[in-house]
Design a protein around this motif. Structure first.
Motif, PDB file in Angstrom:
ATOM      1  N   ALA A  24       8.323  15.486   2.225  1.00  0.00           N
ATOM      2  CA  ALA A  24       9.000  14.342   2.829  1.00  0.00           C
ATOM      3  C   ALA A  24       8.724  14.263   4.332  1.00  0.00           C
ATOM      4  N   TYR A  25       8.787  15.398   4.999  1.00  0.00           N
ATOM      5  CA  TYR A  25       8.559  15.439   6.444  1.00  0.00           C
ATOM      6  C   TYR A  25       7.142  14.990   6.800  1.00  0.00           C
TER       7      TYR A  25
ATOM      8  N   ARG B 163      14.283  18.344   5.881  1.00  0.00           N
ATOM      9  CA  ARG B 163      13.537  17.707   4.807  1.00  0.00           C
ATOM     10  C   ARG B 163      12.510  18.661   4.202  1.00  0.00           C
TER      11      ARG B 163
ATOM     12  N   ASP C  32      15.789  19.424  11.344  1.00  0.00           N
ATOM     13  CA  ASP C  32      15.115  18.671  10.284  1.00  0.00           C
ATOM     14  C   ASP C  32      15.029  19.547   9.036  1.00  0.00           C
TER      15      ASP C  32
END
Length: 263
Positions: A216-217, A212, A210
């Motif tokens: 955003a996460y 991001r 991941d």
């Protein structure tokens, strides 16, 4: 479980520039100030012609953004702030306000009211690590930081632990939402319990690969909670990216952290 606290030694603060402090531990207060290395880069003019105190103010108000390290000339200032009384007092001011807000909540009564806690520099403190790495004035090193995380010895930020217990006592469940990776789940769970955070509804970590941004996460994870029927009544973190974005919650609270910036 009795709340564990840091020992903030006046002698350690006064000798940051020239000496190495010795660990101090008492039976009732098991969190210590770790030995500090010699601090460097304290001379010269403050960055951008302003004082380091003003730089920190800009950081905490989210006016100074996108920086990667503490200005070298402010290393000593940040060290004094983090190891002195002011950091604890500022943290207490935030969590006291959060506790007062929590006491006035009207819960749904369905077990779906949750309070989101960030982990690093919110629930658990990595100050023993950063005290050996320039209080954020050095470039981030994922290898050495992960080695520290894997010791599972990060102490609780006492003010956050107090808020955590208050929230639980009111019938609000806790969700930990962290940028740590899923591979750290076991050690993070153990560290949280060791530090006094003994129960939670969910522990949310980043999935493998991941990439991001933190904003955003964390926004995405909060939206997932809402889709699952949870009501986010409160949200506390040390980074603006912890509390901005989508599905922020009923009210957000920002703890001080001049050591690093995550967008």
């Amino acid at each position: 479980m009795e709340m564990k606290v840091f020992l903030w030694s006046l002698a350690a603060v006064l000798t940051l520039s020239s000496a190495v402090s010795s660990p101090v531990e008492t039976p009732r207060e098991r969190h210590i100030i770790h030995p500090l290395r010699q601090l460097s880069g304290s001379g010269g003019s403050p960055p951008s012609g302003v004082t380091c105190a003003s730089w920190r103010f800009g950081v905490e108000t989210n006016s100074v953004r996108g920086w990667t390290t503490v200005p070298r000339r402010c290393e000593r200032y940040v060290g004094h702030y983090m190891l002195g009384d002011r950091y604890r007092q500022d943290s207490a001011a935030v969590t006291a306000e959060a506790a007062a807000y929590a006491e006035g909540l009207r819960l749904n009564g369905n077990g779906k009211d949750v309070w989101i806690f960030d982990i690093d520099e919110t629930s658990l403190s990595n100050l023993p690590y950063y005290a050996h790495h320039g209080f954020g004035a050095e470039e981030y090193n994922s290898t050495t930081f992960n080695e520290w995380v894997n010791t599972g010895k990060a102490p609780a930020l006492p003010e956050s632990l107090k808020l955590y217990k208050k929230v639980l006592s009111l019938g609000v469940k806790v969700v930990f939402l962290t940028g740590r990776g899923e591979e750290s789940r076991e050690i993070t769970s153990a560290n949280l319990r060791r530090a006094g955070f003994e129960q939670w509804e969910k522990l949310l970590l980043r999935g493998e690969g991941d990439k991001r941004t933190a904003l955003a996460y964390k926004s995405s994870e909060r939206k997932k909670l809402r889709r699952e029927g949870y009501r986010i009544v409160g949200n506390i973190g040390d980074q603006w990216s912890d509390i901005l974005g989508k599905a922020q919650g009923g009210r957000t609270f920002k703890l001080p952290d001049p050591m690093y910036y995550l967008n």
